[in-house]
Write a protein that holds these residues in place. Structure first.
Motif, PDB file in Angstrom:
ATOM      1  N   PRO A 233      51.968  45.267  28.842  1.00 19.40           N
ATOM      2  CA  PRO A 233      51.845  46.787  29.466  1.00 19.40           C
ATOM      3  C   PRO A 233      50.549  47.279  29.843  1.00 19.40           C
ATOM      4  CG  PRO A 233      53.159  46.800  27.489  1.00 19.40           C
ATOM      5  CD  PRO A 233      52.617  45.367  27.572  1.00 19.40           C
ATOM      6  N   LEU A 234      49.565  46.972  29.153  1.00 18.98           N
ATOM      7  CA  LEU A 234      48.190  46.871  29.393  1.00 18.98           C
ATOM      8  C   LEU A 234      47.717  46.389  30.675  1.00 18.98           C
ATOM      9  CD1 LEU A 234      45.277  48.061  28.366  1.00 18.98           C
ATOM     10  CD2 LEU A 234      44.800  45.828  27.473  1.00 18.98           C
ATOM     11  N   ALA A 235      48.367  45.037  31.103  1.00 15.03           N
ATOM     12  CA  ALA A 235      47.934  44.299  32.375  1.00 15.03           C
ATOM     13  C   ALA A 235      48.653  45.027  33.528  1.00 15.03           C
ATOM     14  CB  ALA A 235      48.479  42.878  32.124  1.00 15.03           C
ATOM     15  N   ASP A 236      50.026  45.585  33.206  1.00 18.26           N
ATOM     16  CA  ASP A 236      50.496  46.283  34.415  1.00 18.26           C
ATOM     17  C   ASP A 236      49.809  47.624  34.653  1.00 18.26           C
ATOM     18  OD1 ASP A 236      52.639  44.344  34.432  1.00 18.26           O
ATOM     19  OD2 ASP A 236      54.169  45.279  33.279  1.00 18.26           O
ATOM     20  N   ARG A 237      49.435  48.321  33.644  1.00 16.82           N
ATOM     21  CA  ARG A 237      48.732  49.442  34.144  1.00 16.82           C
ATOM     22  C   ARG A 237      47.681  49.189  34.778  1.00 16.82           C
ATOM     23  NH1 ARG A 237      46.912  54.206  29.631  1.00 16.82           N
ATOM     24  NH2 ARG A 237      46.663  55.925  31.109  1.00 16.82           N
ATOM     25  N   TRP A 238      46.745  48.373  34.527  1.00 12.86           N
ATOM     26  CA  TRP A 238      45.355  48.212  35.174  1.00 12.86           C
ATOM     27  C   TRP A 238      45.610  47.539  36.335  1.00 12.86           C
ATOM     28  CZ3 TRP A 238      40.580  50.221  34.291  1.00 12.86           C
ATOM     29  CH2 TRP A 238      40.534  50.788  33.262  1.00 12.86           C
TER      30      TRP A 238
ATOM     31  N   VAL B  60      42.674  44.690  41.804  1.00  6.76           N
ATOM     32  CA  VAL B  60      42.712  43.047  41.502  1.00  6.76           C
ATOM     33  C   VAL B  60      42.647  43.223  40.057  1.00  6.76           C
ATOM     34  CG1 VAL B  60      41.927  41.078  42.067  1.00  6.76           C
ATOM     35  CG2 VAL B  60      42.143  42.615  43.862  1.00  6.76           C
ATOM     36  N   PHE B  61      43.673  42.511  39.274  1.00  2.97           N
ATOM     37  CA  PHE B  61      43.778  42.008  37.977  1.00  2.97           C
ATOM     38  C   PHE B  61      43.849  40.876  37.874  1.00  2.97           C
ATOM     39  CE2 PHE B  61      45.268  41.850  33.673  1.00  2.97           C
ATOM     40  CZ  PHE B  61      44.654  42.922  32.941  1.00  2.97           C
ATOM     41  N   TYR B  62      42.811  40.275  37.009  1.00  6.29           N
ATOM     42  CA  TYR B  62      42.896  39.022  36.710  1.00  6.29           C
ATOM     43  C   TYR B  62      43.176  38.721  35.059  1.00  6.29           C
ATOM     44  CZ  TYR B  62      41.087  37.864  41.250  1.00  6.29           C
ATOM     45  OH  TYR B  62      40.683  37.354  42.684  1.00  6.29           O
ATOM     46  N   ASN B  63      44.136  37.950  34.701  1.00  8.62           N
ATOM     47  CA  ASN B  63      44.270  37.503  33.140  1.00  8.62           C
ATOM     48  C   ASN B  63      43.776  36.116  33.404  1.00  8.62           C
ATOM     49  OD1 ASN B  63      45.144  38.079  30.665  1.00  8.62           O
ATOM     50  ND2 ASN B  63      46.976  36.614  30.880  1.00  8.62           N
ATOM     51  N   CYS B  64      42.634  35.728  32.075  1.00  9.30           N
ATOM     52  CA  CYS B  64      42.030  34.569  32.417  1.00  9.30           C
ATOM     53  C   CYS B  64      41.869  34.028  30.818  1.00  9.30           C
ATOM     54  CB  CYS B  64      40.635  34.805  32.687  1.00  9.30           C
ATOM     55  SG  CYS B  64      40.487  35.992  34.238  1.00  9.30           S
ATOM     56  N   CYS B  65      41.785  32.767  30.701  1.00  4.77           N
ATOM     57  CA  CYS B  65      41.664  31.832  29.513  1.00  4.77           C
ATOM     58  C   CYS B  65      40.562  30.819  29.841  1.00  4.77           C
ATOM     59  CB  CYS B  65      43.135  31.436  29.280  1.00  4.77           C
ATOM     60  SG  CYS B  65      43.072  30.596  27.518  1.00  4.77           S
ATOM     61  N   GLY B  66      40.121  30.599  28.479  1.00  2.92           N
ATOM     62  CA  GLY B  66      39.169  29.489  28.527  1.00  2.92           C
ATOM     63  C   GLY B  66      38.089  29.640  27.313  1.00  2.92           C
TER      64      GLY B  66
ATOM     65  N   LEU C 182      53.387  37.796  33.297  1.00  2.00           N
ATOM     66  CA  LEU C 182      51.903  37.555  32.699  1.00  2.00           C
ATOM     67  C   LEU C 182      51.680  36.041  32.411  1.00  2.00           C
ATOM     68  CD1 LEU C 182      49.453  39.048  32.667  1.00  2.00           C
ATOM     69  CD2 LEU C 182      49.755  39.630  30.299  1.00  2.00           C
ATOM     70  N   THR C 183      50.939  35.193  33.114  1.00  3.30           N
ATOM     71  CA  THR C 183      50.399  33.975  32.648  1.00  3.30           C
ATOM     72  C   THR C 183      48.835  33.935  32.707  1.00  3.30           C
ATOM     73  OG1 THR C 183      50.422  33.183  34.929  1.00  3.30           O
ATOM     74  CG2 THR C 183      52.370  33.166  33.842  1.00  3.30           C
TER      75      THR C 183
END
Length: 548
Positions: free
Chosen positions: A321-326, A331-337, A356-357
């Motif tokens: 829900p947080l990702a969808d709202r923002w 442009v919204f990047y979900n990142c990992c590392g 969301l991946t």
């Protein structure tokens, strides 16, 4: 000593037995996979090949100082500094560091809080050829500052006049108040009293050293190189579209690797850095670009941030829900590392309503999902993620055993390249996107910071009378600890942790029990403790997120 100096044939992970060879993906290592999965292993696991920028980060900044000298480089508490002036101040401090004996390959501690002198200290250290070691003096206990300075072998400690006396220094290590030097007038014409030597800095030289929590409570220093940093910050999408005229909010603790994304990413791409004080939302509302953990982002109202164009989150799982709202209209990047793979090594542009991946490998990087025998998993199978390519950092300071455990020769790229064991579980989706499925070990993320649960418990067990302690993560923001026996003082337990470890390691609650429950095999029953914590529905006292 870095992993590039210590990795050898004694590494113990199963992949180490696989043959290495010239650069290129080794088909022999994929013989167990069906033909389709072999093709997808190549396609999914390798990021785009992009010519790596030859600029070192401070050289990229100097280019903007030359081409846009009057542009505002940074703002803090109503004070502004332009690119030319920031460059001058950094050059002067760099000359001073050189005069104190700082050489290429050394380290310099930047022990301060969010401020313009913090930026001068970082850039001056890089210009002097050294790697900076950041710590936030507002929240880091003095014993930990002393330990970091000693472990990193800092040649000089940079701070401000307000915190000069609070920064402990090992014997013979000078401390400098950067703001005092900045207040001294420059000579007529702005020329330096001493020239800044043209230090030869190679891509493999250290850019910064960050400290992560260790299993014994002893921090582990990770050396990240100029080549590592330039590869993520000077290529797309890691540059986040930053350019002259764009503002970037500096929200995070300088000791957190994502703060390097904010600071170096902005100044190396010509943007304006908005260094916040305590007003998180007010700074975010003025920015074009936000970098944050999901916990920090959740504290900001997106409706007040109409001007924000790009958001990147990492450091912990992001709620959908947080990702969808923002992501709506941005442009919204979900990142990992992890820190060891240079800020992030996968990025996913999320759109509202879509899965969301954590995305795909960033340029010049690779990701492998391997089974327990070190063999590539089939597409859709769960395994452990290993990271390869230009993101792989130089390793841990003076910790050969941990280097051997976490870094290994990359049998897929060969050519002497290394890969890093993330201890994250994941799998490839059929569309080539990576799903993150949690940790394989006891290391967790709290408020975006990595915490070793056993490190917290080890400190608790130093409390007089404590026989046993177990620490659990109950939410993304809170830890809870159980201690035995029941007579222990919970507040004293929390204070002991606060004195020894960073604030985000302090349990929200400590619950004394006569005895900790055990499993049939004689181990502490962590599942029973977690159920107990949830059933009690404690009102955990939230620790102030001073580093947010």
């Amino acid at each position: 000593m870095s992993v590039r100096q210590t990795t050898d044939d004694t590494a113990s992970h199963p992949v180490d037995a696989l043959p290495t060879g010239p650069a290129g993906w080794r088909s022999a290592l994929l013989d167990h996979l069906p033909p389709r999965d072999r093709r997808l292993f190549h396609r999914f696991g390798q990021g785009p090949r992009v010519p790596a920028p030859d600029l070192r980060i401070h050289q990229a900044f100097a280019r903007w100082a030359a081409t846009t000298p009057e542009a505002v480089a940074a703002e803090h508490l109503g004070e502004r500094i332009g690119y030319r002036e920031l460059d001058r101040q950094a050059n002067r401090l760099a000359a001073h560091l050189v005069a104190l004996g700082v050489r290429t390959g050394d380290t310099v501690g930047v022990f301060t809080s969010r401020s313009l002198p913090m930026l001068v200290g970082i850039l001056a250290t890089l210009k002097a050829g050294a790697a900076y070691v950041p710590q936030d003096v507002r929240i880091t206990p003095a014993p930990q500052l002393r330990q970091v300075a000693h472990t990193a072998r800092c040649r000089v400690l940079l701070t401000t006049s307000a915190t000069l006396d609070a920064v402990p220094a090992p014997p013979g290590v000078p401390r400098l108040a950067v703001d005092r030097l900045m207040a001294e007038p420059l000579p007529p014409g702005g020329h330096l009293t001493a020239p800044v030597p043209d230090r030869p800095v190679r891509p493999d030289d250290g850019c910064y050293v960050l400290f992560t929590s260790g299993t014994t409570g002893t921090p582990n220093g990770v050396t990240v190189t100029h080549g590592n940093v330039a590869n993520i910050l000077l290529t797309s999408p890691g540059d986040l579209g930053i350019r002259p005229g764009r503002t970037v909010a500096q929200l995070l603790n300088v000791a957190f690797d994502m703060a390097a994304w904010e600071i170096l990413g902005c100044l190396a791409n010509g943007g304006t850095l908005l260094v916040r004080d305590r007003d998180l939302t007010a700074t975010a509302a003025r920015a074009d670009v936000l970098v944050a953990t999901p916990s920090v982002l959740a504290r900001i109202d997106p409706d007040r941030c109409a001007g924000v164009r790009v958001v990147a989150v990492a450091g912990e799982p992001c709620p959908r829900p947080l990702a969808d709202r923002w992501a709506a209209g941005r442009v919204f990047y979900n990142c990992c590392g992890p820190t060891e793979t240079t800020i992030v090594n996968t990025m996913h542009r999320h759109r509202p309503g879509a899965p969301l991946t954590i995305g795909r490998p960033t340029p010049n990087n690779t990701v492998y999902v391997l089974d327990d025998d070190g063999r590539p998993c089939r597409i859709g199978e769960v395994g452990e993620m290993w990271a390869g390519g230009d993101c792989v950092s130089a390793g841990y300071l003076d910790n050969d055993a941990l280097n051997t455990e976490r870094y290994a020769p990359d049998p897929f790229l060969g050519g002497g390249r290394l890969m890093f064991r993330t201890r994250d579980r994941g799998r490839w989706r059929a569309d080539g996107e990576l799903e993150h499925l949690g940790r394989t070990d006891d290391q967790v993320k709290v408020r975006g910071f990595r915490v070793e649960l056993d490190a917290v418990s080890t400190v608790l067990e130093t409390v007089p009378g404590c026989r046993r302690a177990v620490t659990l993560r109950v939410t993304d923001r809170d830890l809870v600890s159980f201690v035995a026996p029941a007579e222990l003082d919970p507040q004293r337990c929390r204070e002991t942790v606060a004195a020894a470890l960073p604030y985000y390691c302090v349990p929200a609650a400590v619950h004394p029990l006569p005895e900790l429950p055990m499993t049939g095999r004689g181990k502490v029953d962590r599942d029973a403790l977690l159920r107990l914590a949830l059933d009690l529905r404690w009102q955990w006292a939230h620790v102030e997120e001073a580093a947010a």
